[in-house]
Design a protein around this motif. Structure first.
Motif, PDB file in Angstrom:
ATOM      1  N   LYS A  65       0.827  -1.155   0.053  1.00  0.00           N
ATOM      2  CA  LYS A  65      -0.084  -0.049   0.034  1.00  0.00           C
ATOM      3  C   LYS A  65       0.884   1.179   0.000  1.00  0.00           C
ATOM      4  O   LYS A  65       1.760   1.415   0.866  1.00  0.00           O
ATOM      5  CB  LYS A  65      -0.888   0.004   1.247  1.00  0.00           C
ATOM      6  N   ASP A  66       0.621   1.947  -0.863  1.00  0.00           N
ATOM      7  CA  ASP A  66       1.334   3.447  -0.740  1.00  0.00           C
ATOM      8  C   ASP A  66       2.772   3.397  -0.756  1.00  0.00           C
ATOM      9  O   ASP A  66       3.477   4.158  -0.137  1.00  0.00           O
ATOM     10  CB  ASP A  66       0.828   4.293   0.422  1.00  0.00           C
ATOM     11  N   ARG A  91      -2.794  -4.807   8.746  1.00  0.00           N
ATOM     12  CA  ARG A  91      -2.552  -4.133  10.030  1.00  0.00           C
ATOM     13  C   ARG A  91      -1.378  -3.577  10.349  1.00  0.00           C
ATOM     14  O   ARG A  91      -0.932  -2.430  10.634  1.00  0.00           O
ATOM     15  CB  ARG A  91      -3.116  -4.554  11.453  1.00  0.00           C
ATOM     16  N   GLU A  94      -0.195  -0.946   7.966  1.00  0.00           N
ATOM     17  CA  GLU A  94      -0.692   0.386   8.272  1.00  0.00           C
ATOM     18  C   GLU A  94       0.177   1.039   9.351  1.00  0.00           C
ATOM     19  O   GLU A  94       0.476   2.035   9.458  1.00  0.00           O
ATOM     20  CB  GLU A  94      -2.173   0.136   8.578  1.00  0.00           C
ATOM     21  N   ILE A  95       0.436   0.201  10.378  1.00  0.00           N
ATOM     22  CA  ILE A  95       1.615   0.656  11.527  1.00  0.00           C
ATOM     23  C   ILE A  95       2.676   1.161  10.796  1.00  0.00           C
ATOM     24  O   ILE A  95       3.325   2.106  11.205  1.00  0.00           O
ATOM     25  CB  ILE A  95       1.614  -0.268  12.628  1.00  0.00           C
ATOM     26  N   LEU A  97       3.402   2.208   7.795  1.00  0.00           N
ATOM     27  CA  LEU A  97       2.956   3.611   6.996  1.00  0.00           C
ATOM     28  C   LEU A  97       2.683   4.598   8.113  1.00  0.00           C
ATOM     29  O   LEU A  97       3.319   5.812   7.621  1.00  0.00           O
ATOM     30  CB  LEU A  97       1.627   3.436   6.172  1.00  0.00           C
ATOM     31  N   GLN A  98       2.153   4.419   9.078  1.00  0.00           N
ATOM     32  CA  GLN A  98       2.097   5.549  10.121  1.00  0.00           C
ATOM     33  C   GLN A  98       3.164   5.873  10.791  1.00  0.00           C
ATOM     34  O   GLN A  98       3.357   7.190  11.152  1.00  0.00           O
ATOM     35  CB  GLN A  98       0.925   5.338  11.238  1.00  0.00           C
ATOM     36  N   ASN A  99       4.175   5.059  11.172  1.00  0.00           N
ATOM     37  CA  ASN A  99       5.482   5.340  11.849  1.00  0.00           C
ATOM     38  C   ASN A  99       6.802   5.487  11.096  1.00  0.00           C
ATOM     39  O   ASN A  99       7.754   5.589  11.564  1.00  0.00           O
ATOM     40  CB  ASN A  99       5.506   4.260  13.003  1.00  0.00           C
ATOM     41  N   THR A 100       6.736   5.010   9.817  1.00  0.00           N
ATOM     42  CA  THR A 100       7.759   4.907   8.901  1.00  0.00           C
ATOM     43  C   THR A 100       9.108   4.506   9.547  1.00  0.00           C
ATOM     44  O   THR A 100      10.207   5.135   9.635  1.00  0.00           O
ATOM     45  CB  THR A 100       8.035   6.478   8.545  1.00  0.00           C
ATOM     46  N   THR A 110       8.257  -0.978  17.242  1.00  0.00           N
ATOM     47  CA  THR A 110       7.406  -0.027  17.395  1.00  0.00           C
ATOM     48  C   THR A 110       6.161  -0.191  18.550  1.00  0.00           C
ATOM     49  O   THR A 110       5.796  -1.177  18.388  1.00  0.00           O
ATOM     50  CB  THR A 110       6.934   0.364  16.108  1.00  0.00           C
ATOM     51  N   VAL A 112       2.608   0.211  19.950  1.00  0.00           N
ATOM     52  CA  VAL A 112       1.236   0.510  19.262  1.00  0.00           C
ATOM     53  C   VAL A 112       0.168  -0.254  20.433  1.00  0.00           C
ATOM     54  O   VAL A 112       0.265  -1.253  20.781  1.00  0.00           O
ATOM     55  CB  VAL A 112       1.069  -0.453  18.059  1.00  0.00           C
ATOM     56  N   GLU A 141       9.120   6.572  -0.970  1.00  0.00           N
ATOM     57  CA  GLU A 141       8.668   7.710  -1.103  1.00  0.00           C
ATOM     58  C   GLU A 141       8.816   8.243  -2.573  1.00  0.00           C
ATOM     59  O   GLU A 141       9.688   7.662  -3.378  1.00  0.00           O
ATOM     60  CB  GLU A 141       9.474   8.603  -0.378  1.00  0.00           C
TER      61      GLU A 141
END
Length: 271
Positions: A65-66, A91, A94-95, A97-100, A110, A112, A141
Motif C-alpha cells: 500500500k502507498d 494492520r 498500516e502501522i 506507514l504511520q510510523n515509517t 514500534t 502500538v 517515497e
C-alpha cells in the motif's frame, strides 16, 4: 469459587481465540477478572510460541500500500489464506506507514496500543497456533509502482515488488515491477554488487577453466565472460527484458524516459 458465567467464557474466547477449557481455566486462575484472564492466556501463549521457534515459516503473504511492502510468514498455507492472518498483515502494514520505521526490525520495536509490534505478532501467533514472522518491510517515497503476484489462485500474494522511479509512466514502471517479480534481480546496478561476490565469481571461473584444461591465454577472457554473465543474471539494468529478450532492461527503461531509483522484491520463503 470464582464468579464468572458462560457469557464471560464466550467473551474471552471471542477476544483471544483460545479454547473453551483454556478460557475457563484462565478465568478461574484470575478469580473471574477478565483482564487478568487475558494476561494469563497471553503468558501461556508466549510459552507455546517459544516451543514453536524451531518451526519453519515457508508460507505467508506479501501486502502492499502507498509504496510500502510487508512480508508476514507462517508455517502452513492453511493459515496463509486465513482472513485473520491477512488482516494482521494489513494492520502491520498500516502501522508501518504511520510510523515509517527503517526496516522490519524497527517496525517490530514500534509501540502500538501499549505494546510493541513484536508482542502483537507473538500474541497473534499464540492465538492462531502457528509461528508467525514479520520478515521484511520497506516503504518508498515519491513515485512508486508496486506489483503483487500469487503462486496459486487460492492463496494470497507471495511475491511483492516495489519500484521507486522518476520520469516515464506508471504503466512502464508497473511493467518493470512485473519483470522484477519474474527475473529475481538482486541489485540495481553493478556498482551495488558486493566486491566479494564478484571475486568469488572470478575465482570459480578461473579454477574451473584451469581444471578443464583451457589455454592460459584464454583464461582472462573466460573469467570476464563469467563475471559479465553474473551481472546479466542479477543486476536489474543489465538483465534481458522478459518481454523483449533481445533488449536489456536499461534499454527499455531509457526508451521510456524513466530513471529507476531503487527497488525491493519480497518472496515468501526466500531470503
Amino acid at each position: 469459587m470464582s464468579a464468572f458465567t458462560a457469557a464471560d467464557v464466550k467473551r474471552l474466547r471471542d477476544a483471544t481465540g483460545a479454547g473453551m477449557m483454556d478460557c475457563k481455566k484462565a478465568l478461574t486462575e484470575a478469580d473471574g477478572d477478565y483482564d487478568k484472564a487475558v494476561e494469563f492466556l497471553r503468558v501461556k501463549g508466549a510459552k507455546d510460541v517459544g516451543k514453536r521457534l524451531e518451526r519453519s515459516t515457508t508460507n505467508g503473504v506479501v501486502v502492499s500500500k502507498d509504496g510500502a511492502l510487508l512480508e508476514l510468514d507462517c508455517e502452513t498455507d492453511f493459515v496463509a489464506k486465513n482472513a485473520d492472518f491477512v488482516a494482521l498483515a494489513d494492520r502491520l502494514l498500516e502501522i508501518g506507514l504511520q510510523n515509517t520505521p527503517a526496516d522490519a526490525e524497527a517496525l517490530l520495536n514500534t509501540e502500538v496500543d501499549g505494546q510493541t509490534v513484536a508482542a502483537l505478532v507473538e500474541g497473534e501467533s499464540a492465538r492462531i497456533g502457528e509461528k508467525l514472522v514479520l520478515s521484511r518491510f520497506v516503504a518508498f517515497e515519491g513515485a512508486t509502482a508496486t506489483y503483487l503476484h500469487k503462486r496459486a489462485t487460492d492463496l494470497p500474494p507471495a511475491i511483492g515488488v516495489a519500484v521507486q522511479y522518476s520520469g516515464g509512466s506508471e504503466d512502464a514502471a508497473r511493467s518493470l515491477a512485473m519483470h522484477i517479480a519474474a527475473a529475481r534481480p538482486r541489485y540495481l546496478t553493478r556498482d551495488e554488487v558486493p566486491a566479494e561476490a564478484v571475486e568469488t565469481e572470478r575465482r570459480v571461473a578461473e579454477q574451473t577453466a584451469k581444471e578443464e584444461g583451457k589455454p592460459e591465454q584464454a583464461i582472462t577472457k573466460i573469467v570476464e565472460g563469467r563475471v559479465n554473465a553474473y551481472y546479466k543474471d542479477f543486476v536489474l539494468l543489465e538483465q534481458p527484458s522478459i518481454t523483449e529478450p533481445k533488449r536489456t532492461v536499461k534499454q527499455i527503461v531509457d526508451e521510456a524516459g524513466m530513471t529507476v531509483e531503487r527497488f525491493a522484491r519480497f518472496e515468501v520463503g526466500q531470503a
